[in-house]
Design a protein around this motif. Structure first.
Motif, PDB file in Angstrom:
ATOM      1  N   ASN A 130      -0.416  -5.075   0.514  1.00  0.00           N
ATOM      2  CA  ASN A 130      -1.759  -4.677   0.110  1.00  0.00           C
ATOM      3  C   ASN A 130      -2.681  -5.904   0.110  1.00  0.00           C
ATOM      4  O   ASN A 130      -2.562  -6.774  -0.755  1.00  0.00           O
ATOM      5  CB  ASN A 130      -1.707  -4.064  -1.288  1.00  0.00           C
ATOM      6  N   LYS A 154      -5.589  -6.391  -0.809  1.00  0.00           N
ATOM      7  CA  LYS A 154      -6.412  -6.555  -2.030  1.00  0.00           C
ATOM      8  C   LYS A 154      -5.670  -7.360  -3.100  1.00  0.00           C
ATOM      9  O   LYS A 154      -6.281  -7.879  -4.022  1.00  0.00           O
ATOM     10  CB  LYS A 154      -6.759  -5.186  -2.618  1.00  0.00           C
ATOM     11  N   LYS A 155      -4.363  -7.414  -2.986  1.00  0.00           N
ATOM     12  CA  LYS A 155      -3.581  -8.097  -4.028  1.00  0.00           C
ATOM     13  C   LYS A 155      -3.149  -9.512  -3.624  1.00  0.00           C
ATOM     14  O   LYS A 155      -2.498 -10.204  -4.395  1.00  0.00           O
ATOM     15  CB  LYS A 155      -2.340  -7.265  -4.377  1.00  0.00           C
ATOM     16  N   GLU A 198       0.851  -1.192   0.000  1.00  0.00           N
ATOM     17  CA  GLU A 198       0.000   0.000   0.000  1.00  0.00           C
ATOM     18  C   GLU A 198       0.885   1.240   0.000  1.00  0.00           C
ATOM     19  O   GLU A 198       1.852   1.295   0.772  1.00  0.00           O
ATOM     20  CB  GLU A 198      -0.840   0.065   1.277  1.00  0.00           C
ATOM     21  N   GLU A 248      -8.530  -7.969   6.930  1.00  0.00           N
ATOM     22  CA  GLU A 248      -8.619  -8.509   5.570  1.00  0.00           C
ATOM     23  C   GLU A 248      -7.684  -9.701   5.384  1.00  0.00           C
ATOM     24  O   GLU A 248      -8.027 -10.687   4.738  1.00  0.00           O
ATOM     25  CB  GLU A 248      -8.282  -7.415   4.539  1.00  0.00           C
TER      26      GLU A 248
END
Ligand SMILES: *Cc1c(COP(=O)(O)O)cnc(C)c1O
Length: 367
Positions: A111, A113-114, A104, A140
């Motif tokens: 990150n 999300k990745k 990030e 997450e």
């Protein structure tokens, strides 16, 4: 080399620390004595973790965590390319492959999300690095780990005392690892710690740090291949007294961070650190981004004025041996690479005076 007036890091050692270490030297137990157990218990209590195993370095702790979680040949482990090299080396020691995921731009942490895009059939774990003093987005990451049945190792070597939603760094995963080298928030000289809520894992780690011996009475029998990763009593004693003032140390480091912020937050080409949502920061280092392309010049100019800084951190995947082993090249993890070219660690230690901070910032502003 011009002489250093202000070092980038410095341990905080007081008389209580010195007396503790001397008391060890006045006893007959220089290793494997009462301070080791007390340090482990105090550290586990501090984090609200169940078990702790002190080791000879943070790297040794990471290696044992990897080994104790049975991560090895052919396994893939997802981790951050923007870290100190030890967080990937510990995987290579066991024949596992670090699979990098970009970071990030705000917190410099992995990150989330990745992460899912990097999971394959071989993925066994996520090795989360909590970089510079604050945790990654653990909600997450835990959700992804649960969904894909992945283990989690936390490299909390730079983030002792930091929290995410009130829970301490190092206590989210299967194992958390800390380091006490003299530039860290608290020190034992060389030293490290593994924490876990799994008794089985911690007992295995304790056996591995001591040549794979039984923790029981047949003390020369080695059931498994182990190492000498023990922590001596002088270091453990220092750890006990350092830990007692860790909350205070963190407060003092926060004051330094606040002073830097006041001096630098208005400069258009400097980006001061941002603290992620739900997190507390314990300031292993104070890292700014120099966004005018003059980071390396800043290191040089500040050094000429006796101010030591560091270009924290070079990305791991572009280290020469990593390129050779895995064929990584520039552009593979663009955010980490961009950040890595801009980041500059300014002096950060307890007792750094406000006039010194003004001096550092004045020189920096002139670059
Ligand atoms: C300091 C550090 C380590 C390990 O440190 P040792 O020097 O082996 O004690 C591991 N990972 C990170 C991110 C670190 O900063």
């Amino acid at each position: 080399m011009s002489s250093i007036k202000i070092p980038v890091a410095k341990p905080y050692i007081d008389n209580a620390d010195r007396e503790m270490v001397v008391s060890v030297l006045q006893s007959d137990f220089l290793s494997g004595g009462p301070y080791l157990e007390k340090f482990e218990k105090d550290f586990a209590d501090f984090l609200n973790s169940r078990f702790a195993c002190a080791v000879s370095s943070g790297t040794a702790g990471l290696h044992l965590a990897v080994k104790a979680l049975d991560i090895g040949d052919g396994d893939e482990v997802i981790t951050s390319p923007f870290s100190f090299i030890a967080s990937s080396n510990c995987l290579l020691y066991e024949g596992a492959r670090p699979v990098f995921v970009d970071i990030e731009e705000t917190t410099f942490n992995i990150n989330p999300k990745k992460i899912e895009g990097a999971i394959t059939k071989k993925t066994k774990a996520i090795l989360v690095v909590h970089i510079f003093g604050q945790t990654a987005q653990m909600d997450e990451i835990l959700t992804i780990a649960k969904k894909h049945r992945l283990k989690i190792i936390e490299d909390a070597c730079e983030s002792v005392g930091a929290s995410f939603k009130g829970k301490m760094a190092g206590t989210f995963g299967n194992a958390g690892v800390f380091a006490f080298y003299p530039n860290k928030q608290m020190t034992t000289g060389e030293g490290g710690m593994i924490v876990s809520n799994s008794k089985k894992l911690l007992e295995l780690a304790k056996s591995l740090r001591n040549q794979g011996r039984n923790n029981g009475d047949n003390w020369l029998e080695s059931k498994i291949l182990g190492y000498n990763y023990r922590l001596d009593e002088m270091s453990a004693a220092l750890g006990i007294s350092q830990l007692k003032k860790l909350d205070w140390i963190i407060k003092e480091r926060r004051k330094v961070a606040d002073m830097y912020y006041n001096e630098l937050s208005d400069i258009p080409w400097i980006t001061t650190p941002s603290i992620g949502k739900d997190r507390t920061h314990t300031w292993f280092v104070y890292v700014v981004r120099i966004c005018n392309g003059k980071r390396d010049l800043a290191v040089e100019k500040l050094a000429k004025n006796g101010i030591e800084t560091r270009n924290y951190l070079p990305v791991i995947h572009l280290q020469p041996f990593m390129r050779k082993m895995f064929g990584y090249k520039e552009g593979d993890f663009p955010i980490a690479e961009k950040i890595s070219k801009e980041t500059l660690a300014l002096p950060m230690f307890v007792g750094l005076a406000s006039k010194d901070i003004k001096y550092i910032c004045d020189k920096l502003k002139k670059v």
